[in-house]
Write a protein that holds these residues in place. Structure first.
Motif, PDB file in Angstrom:
ATOM      1  N   SER A   1       0.832  -1.196   0.000  1.00 11.60           N
ATOM      2  CA  SER A   1       0.000   0.000   0.000  1.00 11.60           C
ATOM      3  C   SER A   1       0.870   1.251   0.000  1.00 11.60           C
ATOM      4  N   THR A   2       0.449   2.247  -0.737  1.00 12.81           N
ATOM      5  CA  THR A   2       1.173   3.513  -0.751  1.00 12.81           C
ATOM      6  C   THR A   2       0.444   4.567   0.067  1.00 12.81           C
ATOM      7  N   VAL A   3      -0.506   4.141   0.875  1.00 15.58           N
ATOM      8  CA  VAL A   3      -1.235   5.068   1.725  1.00 15.58           C
ATOM      9  C   VAL A   3      -0.328   5.470   2.879  1.00 15.58           C
ATOM     10  N   GLU A   4      -0.170   6.758   3.081  1.00 15.59           N
ATOM     11  CA  GLU A   4       0.682   7.279   4.151  1.00 15.59           C
ATOM     12  C   GLU A   4      -0.038   7.149   5.478  1.00 15.59           C
ATOM     13  N   ASP A   5       0.640   6.565   6.484  1.00 25.31           N
ATOM     14  CA  ASP A   5       0.027   6.461   7.808  1.00 25.31           C
ATOM     15  C   ASP A   5       0.615   7.482   8.775  1.00 25.31           C
ATOM     16  N   PHE A   6       1.531   8.308   8.301  1.00 25.86           N
ATOM     17  CA  PHE A   6       2.122   9.408   9.054  1.00 25.86           C
ATOM     18  C   PHE A   6       2.932   8.954  10.257  1.00 25.86           C
ATOM     19  N   SER A   7       3.346   7.688  10.296  1.00 26.76           N
ATOM     20  CA  SER A   7       4.220   7.215  11.365  1.00 26.76           C
ATOM     21  C   SER A   7       5.551   7.939  11.295  1.00 26.76           C
ATOM     22  N   TYR A   8       6.140   8.222  12.458  1.00 25.87           N
ATOM     23  CA  TYR A   8       7.404   8.933  12.492  1.00 25.87           C
ATOM     24  C   TYR A   8       8.503   8.008  11.971  1.00 25.87           C
ATOM     25  N   PRO A   9       9.324   8.443  11.012  1.00 21.80           N
ATOM     26  CA  PRO A   9      10.387   7.602  10.460  1.00 21.80           C
ATOM     27  C   PRO A   9      11.406   7.205  11.524  1.00 21.80           C
ATOM     28  N   ASN A  10      11.848   5.974  11.498  1.00 20.89           N
ATOM     29  CA  ASN A  10      12.864   5.433  12.409  1.00 20.89           C
ATOM     30  C   ASN A  10      12.463   5.533  13.877  1.00 20.89           C
ATOM     31  N   ALA A  11      11.175   5.473  14.163  1.00 24.83           N
ATOM     32  CA  ALA A  11      10.694   5.619  15.539  1.00 24.83           C
ATOM     33  C   ALA A  11      11.268   4.559  16.471  1.00 24.83           C
ATOM     34  N   GLU A  12      11.380   3.322  16.010  1.00 19.70           N
ATOM     35  CA  GLU A  12      11.921   2.245  16.849  1.00 19.70           C
ATOM     36  C   GLU A  12      13.370   2.528  17.236  1.00 19.70           C
TER      37      GLU A  12
ATOM     38  N   ARG B   1       3.377   9.789  15.520  1.00 22.68           N
ATOM     39  CA  ARG B   1       2.891  10.217  14.208  1.00 22.68           C
ATOM     40  C   ARG B   1       3.003  11.717  14.075  1.00 22.68           C
ATOM     41  N   GLY B   2       3.036  12.164  12.834  1.00 26.99           N
ATOM     42  CA  GLY B   2       3.079  13.594  12.587  1.00 26.99           C
ATOM     43  C   GLY B   2       2.872  13.895  11.122  1.00 26.99           C
ATOM     44  N   ASN B   3       2.958  15.174  10.806  1.00 27.66           N
ATOM     45  CA  ASN B   3       2.795  15.578   9.407  1.00 27.66           C
ATOM     46  C   ASN B   3       4.137  15.856   8.727  1.00 27.66           C
ATOM     47  N   GLY B   4       5.244  15.528   9.388  1.00 28.74           N
ATOM     48  CA  GLY B   4       6.563  15.699   8.792  1.00 28.74           C
ATOM     49  C   GLY B   4       7.135  17.094   8.928  1.00 28.74           C
TER      50      GLY B   4
ATOM     51  N   ASN C   1       2.600  25.056   9.625  1.00 30.74           N
ATOM     52  CA  ASN C   1       1.948  24.318  10.706  1.00 30.74           C
ATOM     53  C   ASN C   1       2.560  22.938  10.824  1.00 30.74           C
ATOM     54  N   GLY C   2       2.845  22.515  12.050  1.00 30.93           N
ATOM     55  CA  GLY C   2       3.385  21.182  12.270  1.00 30.93           C
ATOM     56  C   GLY C   2       2.603  20.457  13.340  1.00 30.93           C
ATOM     57  N   TYR C   3       2.664  19.128  13.276  1.00 29.40           N
ATOM     58  CA  TYR C   3       2.001  18.302  14.289  1.00 29.40           C
ATOM     59  C   TYR C   3       2.847  17.075  14.545  1.00 29.40           C
ATOM     60  N   LEU C   4       2.993  16.727  15.830  1.00 25.25           N
ATOM     61  CA  LEU C   4       3.699  15.512  16.214  1.00 25.25           C
ATOM     62  C   LEU C   4       3.036  14.919  17.440  1.00 25.25           C
ATOM     63  N   SER C   5       2.716  13.644  17.349  1.00 28.46           N
ATOM     64  CA  SER C   5       2.212  12.874  18.486  1.00 28.46           C
ATOM     65  C   SER C   5       3.401  12.085  19.029  1.00 28.46           C
ATOM     66  N   LEU C   6       3.595  12.125  20.344  1.00 32.01           N
ATOM     67  CA  LEU C   6       4.735  11.470  20.961  1.00 32.01           C
ATOM     68  C   LEU C   6       4.352  11.059  22.371  1.00 32.01           C
TER      69      LEU C   6
END
Length: 173
Positions: A49-60, A72-75, A107-112
């Motif tokens: 799937s190419t649907v973006e889930d907005f997961s933060y890259p390299n979170a693990e 998650r965030g909008n980058g 505008n930015g958004y980040l869930s953490l």
């Protein structure tokens, strides 16, 4: 004569395309009778799937190395080293090193999820932070941070001194 030669070229190109489609269809039908692989024999695997889930890259990796749970965030809010340049958002937390983010765009958004955050230095952006206090009352607590300021948040702003977990960062110009 020029017009007729152009028509001839266009006509030949159209015929070649139609002929190619016929040959491909005919070849597939001919292969059905000869035992050769056909289009129907091609694997039917689903493409990823190419649907973006907005997961933060390299979170693990960030969680293991820096003990920061980025979800998650909008980058537009990017984790950076605190000494990597000017105009960063700096967060101060008990029992861990300061951590910093760079904001981009309007505008930015980040869930953490980072416990024990007690202070923040904003940059050229206004910040809206959401935190949850420890204990039974998990009602989110908002903090509005004006641009270019230092402010106590979480346990440093709570009259009861409860530990708070930072759960959202929103930036705006």
């Amino acid at each position: 004569m020029r017009i007729s030669s152009r028509l001839l070229v266009v006509g030949l190109a159209g015929s070649a395309l139609a002929g190619g489609a016929f040959l491909l269809t005919g070849a597939a039908n001919a292969a059905d009778h000869t035992g050769a692989p056909t289009v129907a024999d091609a694997p039917t695997e689903q493409l990823p799937s190419t649907v973006e889930d907005f997961s933060y890259p390299n979170a693990e990796k960030i969680l293991k190395e820096k003990n920061l749970k980025l979800k998650r965030g909008n980058g537009k809010i990017i984790l950076v080293e605190c000494n990597s340049g000017p105009n960063l958002m700096r967060f101060i937390a008990r029992d861990r090193q300061d951590f910093c983010f760079k904001a981009t765009g309007n505008n930015g958004y980040l869930s953490l999820e980072v416990p024990s955050v007690g202070g923040v230095q904003s940059n050229d952006y206004n910040l809206k932070l959401t935190m949850t206090p420890a204990g039974d009352d998990k009602k989110p607590v908002p903090f509005d941070i004006p641009k270019n300021s230092w402010k106590g948040i979480g346990e440093n702003a709570d009259p009861a001194g409860r530990e708070h977990t930072l759960i959202e960062i929103t930036t705006s110009k």
